[in-house]
Design a protein around this motif. Sequence first.
Motif, PDB file in Angstrom:
ATOM      1  N   HIS A 127     -80.180  83.567  43.506  1.00 59.90           N
ATOM      2  CA  HIS A 127     -81.171  84.359  44.359  1.00 59.90           C
ATOM      3  C   HIS A 127     -80.962  85.870  44.357  1.00 59.90           C
ATOM      4  O   HIS A 127     -79.982  86.484  43.823  1.00 59.90           O
ATOM      5  CB  HIS A 127     -80.493  83.997  45.659  1.00 59.90           C
ATOM      6  N   LYS A 128     -82.043  86.625  44.834  1.00 64.18           N
ATOM      7  CA  LYS A 128     -82.009  88.015  45.034  1.00 64.18           C
ATOM      8  C   LYS A 128     -81.263  88.198  46.307  1.00 64.18           C
ATOM      9  O   LYS A 128     -81.605  87.712  47.334  1.00 64.18           O
ATOM     10  CB  LYS A 128     -83.440  88.427  44.778  1.00 64.18           C
ATOM     11  N   VAL A 129     -80.396  89.263  46.302  1.00 69.89           N
ATOM     12  CA  VAL A 129     -79.642  89.335  47.570  1.00 69.89           C
ATOM     13  C   VAL A 129     -79.631  90.959  48.087  1.00 69.89           C
ATOM     14  O   VAL A 129     -79.479  91.951  47.252  1.00 69.89           O
ATOM     15  CB  VAL A 129     -78.159  89.241  47.448  1.00 69.89           C
ATOM     16  N   LYS A 130     -79.997  91.077  49.471  1.00 68.58           N
ATOM     17  CA  LYS A 130     -79.755  92.500  49.898  1.00 68.58           C
ATOM     18  C   LYS A 130     -78.912  92.425  50.816  1.00 68.58           C
ATOM     19  O   LYS A 130     -78.652  91.781  51.803  1.00 68.58           O
ATOM     20  CB  LYS A 130     -81.029  92.736  50.687  1.00 68.58           C
ATOM     21  N   ALA A 131     -77.908  93.165  50.546  1.00 69.89           N
ATOM     22  CA  ALA A 131     -76.647  93.236  51.408  1.00 69.89           C
ATOM     23  C   ALA A 131     -76.463  94.590  51.811  1.00 69.89           C
ATOM     24  O   ALA A 131     -76.440  95.636  51.475  1.00 69.89           O
ATOM     25  CB  ALA A 131     -75.539  93.023  50.358  1.00 69.89           C
ATOM     26  N   ILE A 132     -76.268  94.448  53.363  1.00 70.55           N
ATOM     27  CA  ILE A 132     -76.096  95.725  54.322  1.00 70.55           C
ATOM     28  C   ILE A 132     -74.576  95.801  54.674  1.00 70.55           C
ATOM     29  O   ILE A 132     -74.155  94.672  55.073  1.00 70.55           O
ATOM     30  CB  ILE A 132     -76.768  95.400  55.565  1.00 70.55           C
ATOM     31  N   VAL A 133     -74.078  96.857  54.041  1.00 71.47           N
ATOM     32  CA  VAL A 133     -72.591  96.969  54.274  1.00 71.47           C
ATOM     33  C   VAL A 133     -72.259  98.333  54.621  1.00 71.47           C
ATOM     34  O   VAL A 133     -73.004  99.188  54.341  1.00 71.47           O
ATOM     35  CB  VAL A 133     -71.725  96.917  52.655  1.00 71.47           C
ATOM     36  N   ARG A 134     -71.290  98.630  55.461  1.00 73.56           N
ATOM     37  CA  ARG A 134     -70.917 100.051  55.695  1.00 73.56           C
ATOM     38  C   ARG A 134     -69.939 100.511  54.664  1.00 73.56           C
ATOM     39  O   ARG A 134     -69.957 101.888  54.783  1.00 73.56           O
ATOM     40  CB  ARG A 134     -69.941  99.929  57.205  1.00 73.56           C
ATOM     41  N   ALA A 135     -69.327 100.063  54.212  1.00 75.49           N
ATOM     42  CA  ALA A 135     -68.360 100.694  53.000  1.00 75.49           C
ATOM     43  C   ALA A 135     -68.464 100.147  51.646  1.00 75.49           C
ATOM     44  O   ALA A 135     -67.725  99.093  51.516  1.00 75.49           O
ATOM     45  CB  ALA A 135     -66.916 100.447  53.469  1.00 75.49           C
ATOM     46  N   PRO A 136     -69.414 100.384  50.816  1.00 71.53           N
ATOM     47  CA  PRO A 136     -69.801  99.898  49.632  1.00 71.53           C
ATOM     48  C   PRO A 136     -68.685 100.221  48.767  1.00 71.53           C
ATOM     49  O   PRO A 136     -68.535  99.332  47.649  1.00 71.53           O
ATOM     50  CB  PRO A 136     -70.943 100.777  49.061  1.00 71.53           C
ATOM     51  N   GLU A 137     -67.731 101.104  48.794  1.00 70.65           N
ATOM     52  CA  GLU A 137     -66.620 101.039  47.889  1.00 70.65           C
ATOM     53  C   GLU A 137     -65.544 100.014  47.948  1.00 70.65           C
ATOM     54  O   GLU A 137     -64.905  99.895  47.056  1.00 70.65           O
ATOM     55  CB  GLU A 137     -65.838 102.607  48.189  1.00 70.65           C
ATOM     56  N   LYS A 138     -65.738  99.172  49.002  1.00 72.40           N
ATOM     57  CA  LYS A 138     -65.009  97.995  48.873  1.00 72.40           C
ATOM     58  C   LYS A 138     -65.375  96.870  48.327  1.00 72.40           C
ATOM     59  O   LYS A 138     -64.768  95.681  48.241  1.00 72.40           O
ATOM     60  CB  LYS A 138     -64.631  97.594  50.747  1.00 72.40           C
ATOM     61  N   LEU A 139     -66.541  96.998  47.830  1.00 71.13           N
ATOM     62  CA  LEU A 139     -67.229  95.736  47.061  1.00 71.13           C
ATOM     63  C   LEU A 139     -66.659  95.600  45.666  1.00 71.13           C
ATOM     64  O   LEU A 139     -66.290  96.702  44.977  1.00 71.13           O
ATOM     65  CB  LEU A 139     -68.917  95.969  47.114  1.00 71.13           C
ATOM     66  N   PRO A 140     -66.732  94.555  45.047  1.00 68.53           N
ATOM     67  CA  PRO A 140     -66.486  94.283  43.880  1.00 68.53           C
ATOM     68  C   PRO A 140     -67.311  95.073  42.758  1.00 68.53           C
ATOM     69  O   PRO A 140     -68.608  95.082  42.875  1.00 68.53           O
ATOM     70  CB  PRO A 140     -66.586  92.600  43.678  1.00 68.53           C
ATOM     71  N   GLU A 141     -66.604  95.500  41.850  1.00 76.32           N
ATOM     72  CA  GLU A 141     -67.197  96.620  40.908  1.00 76.32           C
ATOM     73  C   GLU A 141     -68.502  95.689  40.131  1.00 76.32           C
ATOM     74  O   GLU A 141     -69.548  96.442  40.084  1.00 76.32           O
ATOM     75  CB  GLU A 141     -66.217  96.978  39.790  1.00 76.32           C
ATOM     76  N   LEU A 142     -68.239  94.674  39.895  1.00 77.68           N
ATOM     77  CA  LEU A 142     -69.257  93.743  39.245  1.00 77.68           C
ATOM     78  C   LEU A 142     -70.436  93.725  40.084  1.00 77.68           C
ATOM     79  O   LEU A 142     -71.532  93.644  39.365  1.00 77.68           O
ATOM     80  CB  LEU A 142     -68.917  92.292  38.863  1.00 77.68           C
ATOM     81  N   TRP A 143     -70.480  93.827  41.330  1.00 75.64           N
ATOM     82  CA  TRP A 143     -71.803  93.791  41.969  1.00 75.64           C
ATOM     83  C   TRP A 143     -72.455  94.885  41.908  1.00 75.64           C
ATOM     84  O   TRP A 143     -73.908  94.834  42.162  1.00 75.64           O
ATOM     85  CB  TRP A 143     -71.413  93.633  43.474  1.00 75.64           C
TER      86      TRP A 143
END
Length: 241
Positions: A25-41
């Motif tokens: 699927h294509k995903v749009k993710a709304i996040v406050r702190a993108p630095e916490k997301l996995p690097e692969l994302w």
Amino acid sequence: MTVLVVGASGATGRHLVEQLLIKKHKVKAIVRAPEKLPELWRNNDHLQIITASISAVSEKKLSEYSRDCQAVVSCLGHNLSWKGIYGQPRKLVTDATRRLCDAIKVNKPEQAVRFILMNTTGNRNRDLNEPISFAQKCVIALLRLLLPPHVDNEKAADYLRIKIGQHNKYIEWTAVRPDGLSNDNEVSDYEIHPSPIRSAIFNAGKTSRINVGHFMATLISDNNLWQKWKGKMPVIYNKPS
């Protein structure tokens, strides 16, 4: 499908995003702190990261973000801290649910958008006769007084049940109710029930967050599964080993 996910950086939201990406699927993710997301994302062409607090996103922007989405999922929850439990916004989940639904209705999609709310077994589905003991009723009443997040979860589900209902032209919904959440690294066998089969207060079961993410992603992908659970509040438990 294109799926908008709010609460994507949370403990369960991350698993949901991973499962959606696995299913292409294509995903749009709304996040406050993108630095916490996995690097692969950051290098995934199927993932769009939108840096924002859902409470601060304008109505216009919400309608833009959801315009080409066939599904919207809320994995929002309150942080387990004093500020997260007793601070503002106290109606984080309810307000986000209402505003996301309003954004969908503004867009007037040709086909109903699938809205999935992550909820809790501590919240009864008042469309069904879900009996609970007197002792549990007393505890729930106390939780309503002492824990604003519990009331928030109840009101968010009630918004879908009452305000959106079963025959909305633009929105179909389901509220997924896990029991005691746990952290596991792999999807395991799980079971789905229309209502709790045990006391959420005195005899809680276990539900791994990755299983919740897998179930929600499958609801989006599998039309038959969606038809079975739309307009309902399914309960998910890990299968006993």
